[in-house]
Scaffold this active site. Structure first.
Site, PDB file in Angstrom:
ATOM      1  N   GLY A  79       0.811  -1.219   0.000  1.00  0.00           N
ATOM      2  CA  GLY A  79       0.000   0.000   0.000  1.00  0.00           C
ATOM      3  C   GLY A  79       0.843   1.267   0.000  1.00  0.00           C
ATOM      4  CB  THR A  80       3.919   2.194   1.842  1.00  0.00           C
ATOM      5  OG1 THR A  80       3.334   1.958   3.126  1.00  0.00           O
ATOM      6  CG2 THR A  80       4.867   3.369   1.923  1.00  0.00           C
TER       7      THR A  80
ATOM      8  CG  ASN B  47      -5.289   3.794   8.933  1.00  0.00           C
ATOM      9  OD1 ASN B  47      -5.695   4.834   8.427  1.00  0.00           O
ATOM     10  ND2 ASN B  47      -4.193   3.752   9.646  1.00  0.00           N
TER      11      ASN B  47
ATOM     12  CD  GLN C 274      -7.021  -0.829   7.080  1.00  0.00           C
ATOM     13  OE1 GLN C 274      -7.707  -1.824   7.303  1.00  0.00           O
ATOM     14  NE2 GLN C 274      -5.797  -0.706   7.557  1.00  0.00           N
TER      15      GLN C 274
ATOM     16  CB  SER D  37      -2.029  -3.301   1.106  1.00  0.00           C
ATOM     17  OG  SER D  37      -1.027  -3.985   1.810  1.00  0.00           O
TER      18      SER D  37
ATOM     19  CG  HIS E  86      -0.056  -6.565   5.049  1.00  0.00           C
ATOM     20  ND1 HIS E  86      -0.148  -6.166   6.368  1.00  0.00           N
ATOM     21  CD2 HIS E  86       0.253  -5.454   4.350  1.00  0.00           C
ATOM     22  CE1 HIS E  86       0.101  -4.860   6.433  1.00  0.00           C
ATOM     23  NE2 HIS E  86       0.341  -4.414   5.224  1.00  0.00           N
TER      24      HIS E  86
ATOM     25  CB  THR F  46      13.393  -9.788 -10.067  1.00  0.00           C
ATOM     26  OG1 THR F  46      14.531  -9.502 -10.873  1.00  0.00           O
ATOM     27  CG2 THR F  46      12.924 -11.208 -10.311  1.00  0.00           C
TER      28      THR F  46
ATOM     29  CB  CYS G  32       1.184   2.538  10.341  1.00  0.00           C
ATOM     30  SG  CYS G  32       0.323   1.280   9.422  1.00  0.00           S
TER      31      CYS G  32
HETATM   32  N1  PLP Z   1      -3.061   2.963   3.569  1.00  0.00           N
HETATM   33  C1  PLP Z   1      -3.799   2.579   4.611  1.00  0.00           C
HETATM   34  C2  PLP Z   1      -5.165   3.144   4.790  1.00  0.00           C
HETATM   35  C3  PLP Z   1      -3.304   1.646   5.524  1.00  0.00           C
HETATM   36  O1  PLP Z   1      -4.046   1.263   6.559  1.00  0.00           O
HETATM   37  C4  PLP Z   1      -1.999   1.119   5.320  1.00  0.00           C
HETATM   38  C5  PLP Z   1      -1.404   0.175   6.303  1.00  0.00           C
HETATM   39  O2  PLP Z   1      -1.759   0.137   7.449  1.00  0.00           O
HETATM   40  C6  PLP Z   1      -1.272   1.540   4.207  1.00  0.00           C
HETATM   41  C7  PLP Z   1      -1.841   2.468   3.354  1.00  0.00           C
HETATM   42  C8  PLP Z   1       0.103   1.011   3.915  1.00  0.00           C
HETATM   43  O3  PLP Z   1       0.032  -0.292   3.395  1.00  0.00           O
HETATM   44  P1  PLP Z   1       1.293  -1.280   3.465  1.00  0.00           P
HETATM   45  O4  PLP Z   1       1.397  -1.746   4.887  1.00  0.00           O
HETATM   46  O5  PLP Z   1       0.946  -2.398   2.527  1.00  0.00           O
HETATM   47  O6  PLP Z   1       2.465  -0.509   3.012  1.00  0.00           O
END
Ligand code: PLP
Length: 387
Positions: A72-73, A152, A182, A202, A204, A240, A327
């Site tokens: 996600g990041t 989140n 989310q 994302s 996970h 890769t 986070c």
């Molecule tokens: N965006 C939101 C709303 C999230 O809750 C998160 C992770 O908690 C992210 C982005 C980041 O995702 P990732 O952990 O896959 O980098």
């Protein structure tokens, strides 16, 4: 400790057993580099093709619109930076909200230092962006707006259709990026029907592996890579490919989405049950997640205690939760989301996020309530010394 009760599913989820098995199988037997010209490479390439289709199907998108990233990041960074770099004449004004994830907020902060005009839309007490403020903020110079679909920390869902309407009326050339990390797999999300251009996902958060995600880029929208190299992912994301991760993500996306409605019904029931029990047992607790929020996230403030203390007491009983968002939980600062919603410092200090998955049960929530009943009187500041 008899049985683990995992209520931190917005931080991350336990991968599905079939996903773990599939990742092992792919790692063991399909280890070729997808860029290699021999059979081993082609096999791996075909597995990626399958995962791209599985992911695209969940969004009812074209597989060509899906780009795999490291999560996600990266998707959020690529969406915002990639679009603005590819479209330097789109305008120097960008908009987001006060309650975004750091992977959007930090990018905006960086862009402000590069000379972009940046506006942060405030939210109301439910965590919904103030549409009137957005209406007054957009202008013909607005190049991009980025909003999360579900928050989140509290689960607040943003009114994307209203945002799209405002764009159409006042800044038709601006693109819309949605951070759906989310919400993906939990709510029906169809970017073409929603009329948005960019959407982050994302793996996970949906019982897939960590370190893998995707960005949806609407056909025709130009974006530039932020990672340069061998030109993988149609030159948008070099490096890769993480074949086992991509395959695990594709399977998790398909599995979650196939049970989306049932999961939503089940988790909505769990939320109602849990909130009912909280209200019944803790008169002064405040529920920070609104009734309309994503039911997977229940944020509750218990006044007169420190949420971190409660978290560790719950942990001793095998119950795993978060304070605010995972986070940012290693930082001592207060939740920017609850602050933006107007929650007072005393209630922010005692805020706990219980985040559910369809794997949780009412019995687990009952046990959690009983544990809270035991712990809270002991750790409450006003009762300290009496026990
Ligand atoms: N965006 C939101 C709303 C999230 O809750 C998160 C992770 O908690 C992210 C982005 C980041 O995702 P990732 O952990 O896959 O980098």
């Amino acid at each position: 400790m008899s049985h683990e009760i995992y209520l931190d599913n917005s931080a991350t989820t336990r991968p599905y057993d079939e996903v773990v098995q599939y990742i092992v199988e792919v790692s063991r037997s399909y280890y070729g580099n997808p860029s290699s010209l021999h059979t081993k490479g082609i096999e791996a390439e075909n597995l990626i093709k399958k995962a791209r289709l599985q992911t695209a199907n969940v969004l009812r998108a074209d597989p060509k619109e899906i780009y795999f990233t490291s999560g996600g990041t990266e998707s959020n960074n690529l969406a915002v930076l990639g679009y603005l770099r590819a479209n330097p004449r789109a305008g120097k004004h960008i908009i987001t909200s006060e309650i975004e994830h750091p992977s959007v907020l930090e990018v905006f902060k960086h862009l402000a230092s590069e000379g972009f005009r940046v506006d942060y839309i405030p939210v109301d007490t439910r965590g919904t962006i103030k549409l009137e403020a957005l209406r007054n903020t957009v202008d013909r110079e607005t190049a991009l707006m980025s909003f999360m679909l579900a928050n989140n920390e509290v689960g607040a869902i943003q009114p994307v259709s209203e945002i799209v309407k405002i764009r159409k009326e006042l800044c038709p050339s601006a693109v819309i990026h949605i951070d759906a990390v989310q919400a993906f797999g939990k709510l029906p999300i169809y970017p073409a029907g929603m009329n948005i251009e960019l959407l982050s996902m994302s793996s996970h958060k949906i019982h897939g592996p960590k370190g893998i995600g995707a960005l949806y880029v609407k056909k025709g929208v130009r974006i530039k890579p932020i990672l340069l190299g061998g030109g993988q992912e149609t030159a948008l994301r070099s490096g890769t490919e993480n074949v086992p991760g991509i395959c695990g993500f594709g399977l998790a996306a398909e599995t979650t989405a196939s049970a989306m409605e049932d999961n939503l019904t089940k988790v909505s029931g769990l939320k109602e049950f849990f909130i009912g029990k909280i209200k019944e047992n803790f008169e002064d607790a405040v529920i920070n997640s609104s009734d309309e929020a994503l039911p997977y996230i229940i944020n509750v403030s218990f006044p007169n205690l420190k949420s971190e203390v409660l978290l560790h007491h719950l942990e001793q009983k095998g119950i795993f939760v978060s304070t605010g968002s995972a986070c940012s939980s290693h930082k001592s600062s207060q939740s920017h989301v609850l602050k933006a919603m107007g929650v007072s410092a005393k209630y922010i200090d005692g805020a706990i996020r219980f985040s559910l998955s369809a794997q949780n049960t009412p019995e687990e929530l009952d046990t959690t309530i009983n544990s809270l009943k035991e712990i809270i009187p002991v750790i409450s500041i006003k009762h300290r010394g009496k026990v």
